[in-house]
Design a protein around this motif. Structure first.
Motif, PDB file in Angstrom:
ATOM      1  N   UNK A 433      -9.199  13.283  -9.592  1.00 26.12           N
ATOM      2  CA  UNK A 433      -8.181  13.412  -8.552  1.00 26.12           C
ATOM      3  C   UNK A 433      -8.376  14.634  -7.691  1.00 26.12           C
ATOM      4  N   UNK A 434      -8.710  15.750  -8.318  1.00 22.45           N
ATOM      5  CA  UNK A 434      -8.920  16.993  -7.561  1.00 22.45           C
ATOM      6  C   UNK A 434     -10.100  16.850  -6.614  1.00 22.45           C
ATOM      7  N   UNK A 435     -11.205  16.302  -7.123  1.00 20.98           N
ATOM      8  CA  UNK A 435     -12.395  16.119  -6.276  1.00 20.98           C
ATOM      9  C   UNK A 435     -12.073  15.203  -5.093  1.00 20.98           C
ATOM     10  N   UNK A 436     -11.360  14.114  -5.364  1.00 15.31           N
ATOM     11  CA  UNK A 436     -10.997  13.179  -4.292  1.00 15.31           C
ATOM     12  C   UNK A 436     -10.109  13.857  -3.254  1.00 15.31           C
ATOM     13  N   UNK A 437      -9.103  14.600  -3.712  1.00 15.69           N
ATOM     14  CA  UNK A 437      -8.197  15.297  -2.795  1.00 15.69           C
ATOM     15  C   UNK A 437      -8.952  16.283  -1.905  1.00 15.69           C
ATOM     16  N   UNK A 438      -9.817  17.072  -2.502  1.00 13.77           N
ATOM     17  CA  UNK A 438     -10.565  18.075  -1.722  1.00 13.77           C
ATOM     18  C   UNK A 438     -11.512  17.396  -0.739  1.00 13.77           C
ATOM     19  N   UNK A 439     -12.169  16.318  -1.178  1.00 13.56           N
ATOM     20  CA  UNK A 439     -13.105  15.624  -0.295  1.00 13.56           C
ATOM     21  C   UNK A 439     -12.403  15.120   0.961  1.00 13.56           C
ATOM     22  N   UNK A 440     -11.252  14.450   0.797  1.00 13.94           N
ATOM     23  CA  UNK A 440     -10.557  13.895   1.956  1.00 13.94           C
ATOM     24  C   UNK A 440      -9.791  14.964   2.748  1.00 13.94           C
ATOM     25  N   UNK A 443     -12.868  16.072   4.795  1.00 14.47           N
ATOM     26  CA  UNK A 443     -13.313  14.968   5.660  1.00 14.47           C
ATOM     27  C   UNK A 443     -12.129  14.054   5.968  1.00 14.47           C
ATOM     28  N   UNK A 444     -11.160  14.604   6.692  1.00 11.68           N
ATOM     29  CA  UNK A 444      -9.953  13.830   7.035  1.00 11.68           C
ATOM     30  C   UNK A 444     -10.288  12.597   7.865  1.00 11.68           C
ATOM     31  N   UNK A 445     -11.404  12.632   8.566  1.00  7.69           N
ATOM     32  CA  UNK A 445     -11.775  11.495   9.409  1.00  7.69           C
ATOM     33  C   UNK A 445     -12.143  10.260   8.592  1.00  7.69           C
ATOM     34  N   UNK A 452      -2.547  10.294   3.342  1.00 11.49           N
ATOM     35  CA  UNK A 452      -2.643  11.682   2.896  1.00 11.49           C
ATOM     36  C   UNK A 452      -3.623  11.798   1.733  1.00 11.49           C
ATOM     37  N   UNK A 453      -4.436  12.855   1.751  1.00 12.93           N
ATOM     38  CA  UNK A 453      -5.468  13.035   0.730  1.00 12.93           C
ATOM     39  C   UNK A 453      -4.885  13.148  -0.683  1.00 12.93           C
ATOM     40  N   UNK A 454      -3.664  13.664  -0.791  1.00 13.35           N
ATOM     41  CA  UNK A 454      -3.045  13.772  -2.105  1.00 13.35           C
ATOM     42  C   UNK A 454      -2.797  12.415  -2.739  1.00 13.35           C
ATOM     43  N   UNK A 455      -2.357  11.448  -1.944  1.00 21.46           N
ATOM     44  CA  UNK A 455      -2.105  10.099  -2.451  1.00 21.46           C
ATOM     45  C   UNK A 455      -3.413   9.435  -2.869  1.00 21.46           C
TER      46      UNK A 455
END
Length: 500
Positions: A433-440, A443-445, A452-455
């Motif tokens: 989850x942490x890796x996914x949140x930080x990645x998005x 790279x919000x695009x 939201x990256x948290x979801x």
């Protein structure tokens, strides 16, 4: 006496009153770690109501929220939505966590999770997540204090000095009084900012436009796009429904999982106090309404502020209000900032020691309290430095912090409600989850539908937790039942060094 001197004098009177209340309240608790961290579990309804409200609504409410109303219109309504949705689960999880905490002596969120899932690595990971999320949130509070001081004193008190003055007071009473000082200063600050918000929120639209109704009629004629959900994005284009709804969901999911708020489950006098706090919390949230109205008042204002976050002090300063009223507004905004900042600093230091150090080093109460106080100073200093050099919009800082806090949802709910969850599953899910949140976040695009990256992190986190838990050896049924069913366990939770 010049106008800015009257304003500064009013603010200093407020700071001295807050300091006095904090120091006196600190004398109410014992000198133990439980006294410093959990106020000896003696907070009643009055303290819990204002701790919850004043802790949740901070500098972003007095400055960032109106800034969004001014620049992005009804997009700001996500704040009202997530507060009501986010507090509801605490009606059930708060009393349950409190019962488990009293039974096993837990005073932090991570102690509860690691008590269910014994692991040194998990204890360190939870402490790291908390610290990483706390820093931008504390930066938000300090930035708010600096913005207010700089604006209302017409630059005579610069941004860096204003933030330093407000948080010097916070440091003193948190160092000396712990959570008792945090709680009773929150009562004072909560009452103060409620009064300021409603007085100014009704007075300013009336003075400028003849009332709230006429103001919105003019906005509907000149800037109708600001009144259409889901509002505008930062660049002035319509905000997508994916971004709007996931901002609500991310904030609602993470609200009670903030470690400094979740820890209040262990400070309440009894379960009924917690439940009544949840039921009454939406009434505190009403103070956001007049503050948001002031932000909308800026839409028609003839001169723009230096940035959206400055819209409220900009109107206050240029509307011809008496210096004393300006000073009271400044004190009200500082109360919003300080009432959250003090809880964050206290919780960050408490969690770092209780969850990041105490499981590995034998420390008596005196040394643990000393280390907590040392970390209050160090964390406060780091957040202050970052707030000065890295100035971001206040709502951006808040939403960034929520992405990390959301990742605590799967392990906390698994600890309380899922017997089949295992330590490897929780560890693997958190890491994913942490890796996914930080990645998005970076790279919000690439975020699908601008969610939201948290979801996105929680979805991956939950999936990995379930799969890995089902593939690994189940926990001892009696141990899992002592948390999920609150049954009598044959022994206390295993030490965090143990791995299942």
């Amino acid at each position: 006496m010049e106008r800015w001197q009257v304003v500064t004098g009013t603010v200093f009177a407020y700071l001295l009153a807050t300091l006095a209340i904090g120091l006196l309240a600190g004398r109410r608790s014992s000198q133990s770690v439980a006294g410093y961290v959990a106020a000896d579990r003696q907070f009643g309804l009055l303290a819990m109501y204002f701790i919850t409200g004043a802790t949740v609504f901070s500098a972003f409410a007095f400055l960032g929220g109106p800034g969004w109303a001014y620049s992005r219109g009804v997009a700001v309504m996500y704040i009202l939505a997530y507060g009501v949705l986010g507090i509801a689960p605490w009606y059930f999880t708060g009393p349950k966590a409190g019962r488990i905490g009293r039974r096993f002596g837990f005073v932090t969120q991570a102690q509860l999770v690691v008590g269910r899932f014994p692991s040194r690595a998990l204890s360190i990971l939870l402490a790291t997540i908390s610290a990483a999320a706390f820093v931008p949130y504390i930066m938000l509070q300090m930035s708010g204090a600096g913005i207010v001081f700089s604006a209302v004193t017409e630059g005579h008190v610069p941004f860096w000095l204003g933030a330093a003055l407000a948080y010097a007071v916070v440091l003193i009473y948190v160092l000396i009084g712990g959570v008792s000082a945090v709680g009773w200063t929150n009562v004072f600050q909560g009452i103060f900012m409620l009064a300021v918000a409603w007085i100014l929120g009704l007075y300013i639209p009336g003075k400028l436009y003849g009332g709230v109704g006429p103001m919105f009629e003019r906005i509907a004629e000149t800037r109708p796009e600001l009144l259409l959900l889901p509002g505008l994005d930062a660049d002035g284009t319509p905000w997508s429904w994916g971004a709007y709804s996931s901002a609500i969901l991310s904030s609602a999911l993470g609200l009670i999982l903030w470690p400094h708020l979740f820890m209040k489950s262990f400070t309440a006098r009894d379960e009924e106090t917690l439940r009544r706090t949840v039921v009454l919390f939406p009434t505190f949230q009403l103070f956001l309404v007049p503050i948001i109205i002031i932000g909308f008042a800026g839409v028609l204002y003839p001169s723009p502020p230096p940035s959206p976050d400055f819209i409220v002090p900009h109107i206050i300063l240029s509307a011809g209000l008496p210096a004393l009223i300006v000073g009271i507004f400044c004190a009200g905004a500082l109360s919003a900032s300080m009432s959250t900042g003090d809880a964050l600093l206290h919780a960050a230091a408490s969690i770092a020691i209780e969850d990041g150090v105490a499981p590995f080093v034998a420390l008596d109460d005196r040394r643990r309290r000393f280390l907590m106080r040392l970390l209050v100073v160090l964390i406060g200093g780091m957040a202050y430095y970052l707030a000065i050099i890295q100035q971001k919009t206040l709502v951006w800082l808040l939403l960034t912090a929520y992405g990390l806090i959301d990742q605590l949802a799967p392990p906390v709910y698994a600890a309380l409600y899922w017997r089949r969850a295992t330590t490897p599953g929780v560890l693997a899910g958190l890491a994913a989850g942490i890796v996914t949140n930080i990645f998005f976040l970076v790279r919000a695009d690439l975020r699908p539908f601008e969610i939201h990256e948290g979801i996105l992190g929680v979805v991956v986190n939950t999936g990995v937790l379930i799969v890995v838990s089902l593939l690994t050896r189940p926990q001892d049924p009696a141990h899992a039942a002592s948390f999920v069913d609150e049954a009598e366990a044959p022994r206390t939770p295993e030490p965090v060094g143990a791995v299942r």
